[in-house]
Design a protein around this motif. Sequence first.
Motif, PDB file in Angstrom:
ATOM      1  N   LEU A  37     129.322  92.046  77.233  1.00 35.12           N
ATOM      2  CA  LEU A  37     129.707  93.407  77.603  1.00 35.12           C
ATOM      3  C   LEU A  37     129.741  93.521  79.134  1.00 35.12           C
ATOM      4  N   ASP A  38     130.169  92.446  79.790  1.00 37.08           N
ATOM      5  CA  ASP A  38     130.115  92.418  81.260  1.00 37.08           C
ATOM      6  C   ASP A  38     131.482  92.355  81.930  1.00 37.08           C
ATOM      7  N   SER A  39     132.573  92.237  81.169  1.00 32.45           N
ATOM      8  CA  SER A  39     133.870  92.027  81.833  1.00 32.45           C
ATOM      9  C   SER A  39     134.989  92.927  81.328  1.00 32.45           C
ATOM     10  N   GLY A 334     120.420  87.775  74.830  1.00 35.89           N
ATOM     11  CA  GLY A 334     121.773  87.443  74.365  1.00 35.89           C
ATOM     12  C   GLY A 334     122.815  88.520  74.605  1.00 35.89           C
ATOM     13  N   VAL A 335     122.552  89.446  75.541  1.00 38.11           N
ATOM     14  CA  VAL A 335     123.535  90.500  75.841  1.00 38.11           C
ATOM     15  C   VAL A 335     123.842  90.489  77.340  1.00 38.11           C
ATOM     16  N   ALA A 336     125.122  90.355  77.686  1.00 37.55           N
ATOM     17  CA  ALA A 336     125.511  90.331  79.107  1.00 37.55           C
ATOM     18  C   ALA A 336     126.108  91.671  79.524  1.00 37.55           C
ATOM     19  N   VAL A 337     125.566  92.254  80.603  1.00 40.18           N
ATOM     20  CA  VAL A 337     126.156  93.456  81.223  1.00 40.18           C
ATOM     21  C   VAL A 337     126.289  93.159  82.710  1.00 40.18           C
ATOM     22  N   ARG A 338     126.954  94.050  83.445  1.00 44.62           N
ATOM     23  CA  ARG A 338     127.196  93.779  84.872  1.00 44.62           C
ATOM     24  C   ARG A 338     126.286  94.639  85.755  1.00 44.62           C
ATOM     25  N   PRO A 339     125.348  94.026  86.472  1.00 45.61           N
ATOM     26  CA  PRO A 339     124.559  94.803  87.443  1.00 45.61           C
ATOM     27  C   PRO A 339     125.419  95.079  88.682  1.00 45.61           C
ATOM     28  N   GLY A 344     127.090  98.214  95.846  1.00 45.48           N
ATOM     29  CA  GLY A 344     126.247  99.182  96.545  1.00 45.48           C
ATOM     30  C   GLY A 344     125.512 100.112  95.596  1.00 45.48           C
ATOM     31  N   ALA A 345     125.330  99.690  94.338  1.00 48.08           N
ATOM     32  CA  ALA A 345     124.616 100.527  93.368  1.00 48.08           C
ATOM     33  C   ALA A 345     123.560  99.648  92.675  1.00 48.08           C
ATOM     34  N   PRO A 346     122.506  99.284  93.394  1.00 48.01           N
ATOM     35  CA  PRO A 346     121.547  98.295  92.864  1.00 48.01           C
ATOM     36  C   PRO A 346     120.774  98.767  91.634  1.00 48.01           C
ATOM     37  N   ASN A 347     120.787 100.083  91.359  1.00 37.98           N
ATOM     38  CA  ASN A 347     120.086 100.581  90.167  1.00 37.98           C
ATOM     39  C   ASN A 347     121.030 100.844  88.992  1.00 37.98           C
ATOM     40  N   CYS A 348     122.283 100.405  89.127  1.00 43.84           N
ATOM     41  CA  CYS A 348     123.271 100.759  88.100  1.00 43.84           C
ATOM     42  C   CYS A 348     123.851  99.519  87.422  1.00 43.84           C
ATOM     43  N   ILE A 349     124.255  99.715  86.175  1.00 48.19           N
ATOM     44  CA  ILE A 349     124.987  98.663  85.467  1.00 48.19           C
ATOM     45  C   ILE A 349     126.317  99.227  84.977  1.00 48.19           C
ATOM     46  N   ARG A 350     127.238  98.276  84.729  1.00 50.66           N
ATOM     47  CA  ARG A 350     128.470  98.627  84.013  1.00 50.66           C
ATOM     48  C   ARG A 350     128.392  97.902  82.677  1.00 50.66           C
ATOM     49  N   VAL A 351     128.569  98.649  81.601  1.00 48.05           N
ATOM     50  CA  VAL A 351     128.511  98.031  80.278  1.00 48.05           C
ATOM     51  C   VAL A 351     129.807  98.308  79.532  1.00 48.05           C
ATOM     52  N   THR A 352     130.443  97.229  79.070  1.00 50.23           N
ATOM     53  CA  THR A 352     131.686  97.368  78.314  1.00 50.23           C
ATOM     54  C   THR A 352     131.380  97.960  76.942  1.00 50.23           C
ATOM     55  N   ILE A 353     132.259  98.841  76.480  1.00 51.24           N
ATOM     56  CA  ILE A 353     132.076  99.442  75.152  1.00 51.24           C
ATOM     57  C   ILE A 353     132.563  98.427  74.114  1.00 51.24           C
ATOM     58  N   GLY A 354     131.661  97.986  73.256  1.00 48.18           N
ATOM     59  CA  GLY A 354     132.007  96.949  72.281  1.00 48.18           C
ATOM     60  C   GLY A 354     132.259  97.526  70.902  1.00 48.18           C
ATOM     61  N   THR A 355     132.105  96.683  69.897  1.00 46.49           N
ATOM     62  CA  THR A 355     132.177  97.146  68.510  1.00 46.49           C
ATOM     63  C   THR A 355     130.880  97.894  68.195  1.00 46.49           C
ATOM     64  N   ALA A 356     130.847  98.578  67.037  1.00 48.07           N
ATOM     65  CA  ALA A 356     129.631  99.308  66.642  1.00 48.07           C
ATOM     66  C   ALA A 356     128.436  98.353  66.600  1.00 48.07           C
ATOM     67  N   GLU A 357     128.646  97.143  66.061  1.00 51.28           N
ATOM     68  CA  GLU A 357     127.538  96.179  65.914  1.00 51.28           C
ATOM     69  C   GLU A 357     127.059  95.715  67.290  1.00 51.28           C
ATOM     70  N   GLN A 358     128.005  95.396  68.168  1.00 50.99           N
ATOM     71  CA  GLN A 358     127.633  94.929  69.516  1.00 50.99           C
ATOM     72  C   GLN A 358     126.864  96.016  70.268  1.00 50.99           C
ATOM     73  N   ASN A 359     127.334  97.244  70.129  1.00 45.60           N
ATOM     74  CA  ASN A 359     126.685  98.336  70.864  1.00 45.60           C
ATOM     75  C   ASN A 359     125.277  98.595  70.337  1.00 45.60           C
ATOM     76  N   GLN A 360     125.132  98.466  69.004  1.00 44.26           N
ATOM     77  CA  GLN A 360     123.811  98.628  68.423  1.00 44.26           C
ATOM     78  C   GLN A 360     122.867  97.557  68.967  1.00 44.26           C
ATOM     79  N   ALA A 361     123.376  96.315  68.999  1.00 46.94           N
ATOM     80  CA  ALA A 361     122.555  95.201  69.509  1.00 46.94           C
ATOM     81  C   ALA A 361     122.203  95.440  70.980  1.00 46.94           C
ATOM     82  N   PHE A 362     123.171  95.943  71.747  1.00 49.34           N
ATOM     83  CA  PHE A 362     122.909  96.244  73.161  1.00 49.34           C
ATOM     84  C   PHE A 362     121.819  97.307  73.292  1.00 49.34           C
ATOM     85  N   LEU A 363     121.939  98.387  72.495  1.00 49.76           N
ATOM     86  CA  LEU A 363     120.965  99.492  72.625  1.00 49.76           C
ATOM     87  C   LEU A 363     119.562  99.017  72.235  1.00 49.76           C
TER      88      LEU A 363
END
Length: 386
Positions: A37-39, A334-339, A344-363
């Motif tokens: 969920l990083d790209s 096992g979950v990749a997101v983008r810090p 210039g936002a060291p406290n923030c991430i960008r997370v790609t919206i995945g399938t329902a299953e991927q998002n559940q696993a991410f949460l």
Amino acid sequence: MSRFFDLVSTSARNMGSVGASNPTPAALESRSQLIKLDSNESPFGPSARVVDAMRRALSGANSYPDDDCGELRRKLATHHKLPPEQVLVTAGSTAMLSLLCQTLLAPGLNAVTSERSFIVYSLAVQAAGAHLVEAPMRSGEDSFDLEAILAAIDADTRIVFLANPNNPTGTMLEATVVERFLTKVPGHVVVVLDEAYYEFALHFAALRKIEYSSSLEYVRQGSSVVVLRTFSKAHGLAGLRVGYGLGPAELLGYCARMRNTFSVSSVAQAAALAALDDHQHVQLVVENNAVQSRVLTQGLSAMGRRVVPTSANFLFCDLGEDAASFATRLLEQGVAVRPLGPWGAPNCIRVTIGTAEQNQAFLEAAGRAVARGPAGHRASSLARGT
Ligand SMILES: Cc1ncc(COP(=O)(O)O)c(C=O)c1O
């Protein structure tokens, strides 16, 4: 000193090295299981009919592709109600960005964009030996300050980049706002409207009853505007590299001269031709995206994290803690997101919206990462000697 330092061009020397953005070495080992969920890629991939079209094209891979991408160009022209001369197909929309920079920029000239925007703008501008000016964002908000962008334009500016929606904030400029902006841009500047997330933004705008984009109208009117679109996102073809620019025929003609020969493969052209008719697949992708953006937003908000309302296929989330450490704790699960430290936002991430299953696993992984906290991560890293 190294052997080639004195030999390479000043731009090559000044660019600084760009590391492979992903995957990380740890992630590589188990790439097949990694929830990526990083790209901002499509979790659904290309449709079956596009895969069929690619298969058929493979047997002709002994021949060079059509350098002009004639059939695709004509189909895109019809699709967008423009003459074919106003369409240029490139190896991803980033290749179109680079062509615009090579064609319009040179040492001493500059391009303007907002801070916290698409990272390739800076790379493409530097590779052309020019300078990128990043105007500040609206203070306390996560959106562009168009007045600040206008104020940053000078006599040496040739390009303004507006990512709409913006990566990584996911924020969108409405059509009337862009229109007002364009009337104030001086004639020596080309405005690049980067609509890589067009399909997602259009869907969100319809749900919110707002108007997303009139960009093609400006192209039809002959304005100094180039619109970028891509097959990498909603159509799920990021790995094939095919995108395009829509703009003034004369400018695109100059860009075409600068293009690498045969840069868009025959398989990519066949896939894009099929993908353009893929209305059902795109509909499924954008609907999943809108539904799942709500699921992810609610999940992260319930953990006390701030999420910026998105118009794209990813969320910008302020964690209120070091994002690099948080991303490492997720990667260990096992979950990749983008810090977003490099933005210039060291406290923030960008997370790609995945399938329902991927998002559940991410949460679930995010919940565990929050519970464990940065101190817990340091302790376990130390224990493993990493
Ligand atoms: C704003 C923006 N423009 C362009 C692109 C690149 O698209 P392409 O794969 O067509 O080069 C991206 C990809 O992440 C993006 O976020």
